[in-house]
Design an enzyme around this catalytic site. Sequence first.
Site, PDB file in Angstrom:
ATOM      1  CB  CYS A  98     108.664 -76.228 -21.056  1.00 32.24           C
ATOM      2  SG  CYS A  98     107.194 -75.428 -19.985  1.00 32.24           S
ATOM      3  CB  CYS A 131     112.639 -74.224 -25.606  1.00 32.73           C
ATOM      4  SG  CYS A 131     111.928 -72.847 -27.301  1.00 32.73           S
ATOM      5  CG  HIS A 132     113.776 -73.374 -21.703  1.00 33.15           C
ATOM      6  ND1 HIS A 132     114.712 -72.076 -21.965  1.00 33.15           N
ATOM      7  CD2 HIS A 132     112.266 -72.777 -22.332  1.00 33.15           C
ATOM      8  CE1 HIS A 132     113.748 -71.591 -22.170  1.00 33.15           C
ATOM      9  NE2 HIS A 132     112.630 -71.911 -22.079  1.00 33.15           N
ATOM     10  CB  CYS A 162     108.108 -55.967   6.477  1.00 37.60           C
ATOM     11  SG  CYS A 162     107.003 -55.267   4.946  1.00 37.60           S
ATOM     12  CB  CYS A 221     106.672 -58.258  12.942  1.00 34.54           C
ATOM     13  SG  CYS A 221     105.574 -57.826  13.290  1.00 34.54           S
ATOM     14  CB  CYS A 228     102.434 -60.727   5.769  1.00 33.92           C
ATOM     15  SG  CYS A 228     103.553 -60.712   7.489  1.00 33.92           S
TER      16      CYS A 228
END
Lengths: 258, 107
Positions: free
Chosen positions: A73, A76-77, A174, A177, A219
Amino acid sequence: MTPWAGALALAAAFAVSAQTPPIPAASLRSGITYAGADVRAMQDDDLQNPGMLWSERGKALWSAAPAAGRPSCAQCHDDAATTMRGVAARYPAWDTGASHVVDLSERIEACRTVKQGAAALPREAEDRNALEVYVASMSRDMPIAVVVDGPARSSFERGRAFYYQRRGQMNLACANCHEQNVGKRLFAETISQGHGNAFPAYRLEWQSVGSLQRRLRACLNGVHAEAPSEGTPILTDLELFLAWREQGLPIETPGVRR
Amino acid sequence: MAFARVLVPPSVKRGEAIEVRISIRHPMETGFRVDDVGRTIARNTLKEFVCRYNGVEVFRASLGSGIGANPYLRFFITAVDTGELAFEWTDDAGERGDAKAAIAVTA
């Protein structure tokens, strides 16, 4: 709030323009503000925060050499502290190569498998989460700002529809709540506004770091609804909608949650 | 995967107390849990944790199934000489882990 007022509020939430998130920016509250002093102290102290162990592991993976002849990684970065700053705030985002919306975990995995020729890691694999925590933690304290227009639009709308759709044996959306009953008690917990800005986060219940998708599944299980497995596109769509809904909140990765 | 994060103050005066903090990545599996198909998950907790200061043992802890995952330890030792703190631990699976931290003591 009376039942009809609640119904009106939900209808209003549907009616608002796509450019106006349901919760005004000034009223956005990170999940950590609902947590007790002990959990807040754990998150604020980098040594007590167990999520930092994943970040540490991710840091080692960042510079670890993959298969022969492939770049790490870091090759390149370069230094993640500069090149990855702000990246997590933009995800989920449209990926031209993949022709769909990808979240940060999927984007990193694509880089690993295609550019590094590494063996694929399933979602929630420890190293996959570790790398995501490390990259996302570089954007700590930066406000979430995702793009929901253009090619990402249809994904965003699917996410929004999912959010407001009642589902499961308890017949709850969702929003029932996390928009209509915020601040009230659900057993020992205070219902939060339902933001994902701390994820991947260390959840004490899991005793490990988990992704936002894992949290969404928890959830969905809670309302006895069918929970799509991690990596199902609808969960990424929902992540995109949530990121838009909480835009402006600072990233806390790795957060600590109960 | 056995690794840890350690924090000690960068420099201290001789005779002063040093706060040592360490957080260790470990699942601390109690042996009381079962997996999705009902098989017992083998117990695997940290057993012994030792801290040596320039080769002298200054802190020891016995951990077990009552300690949660990813234990965090915090203790105090007295600064004597510039040198190294070496941490070492073992778990039920027989795996060993270690970590080191340098201490600079000024007169």
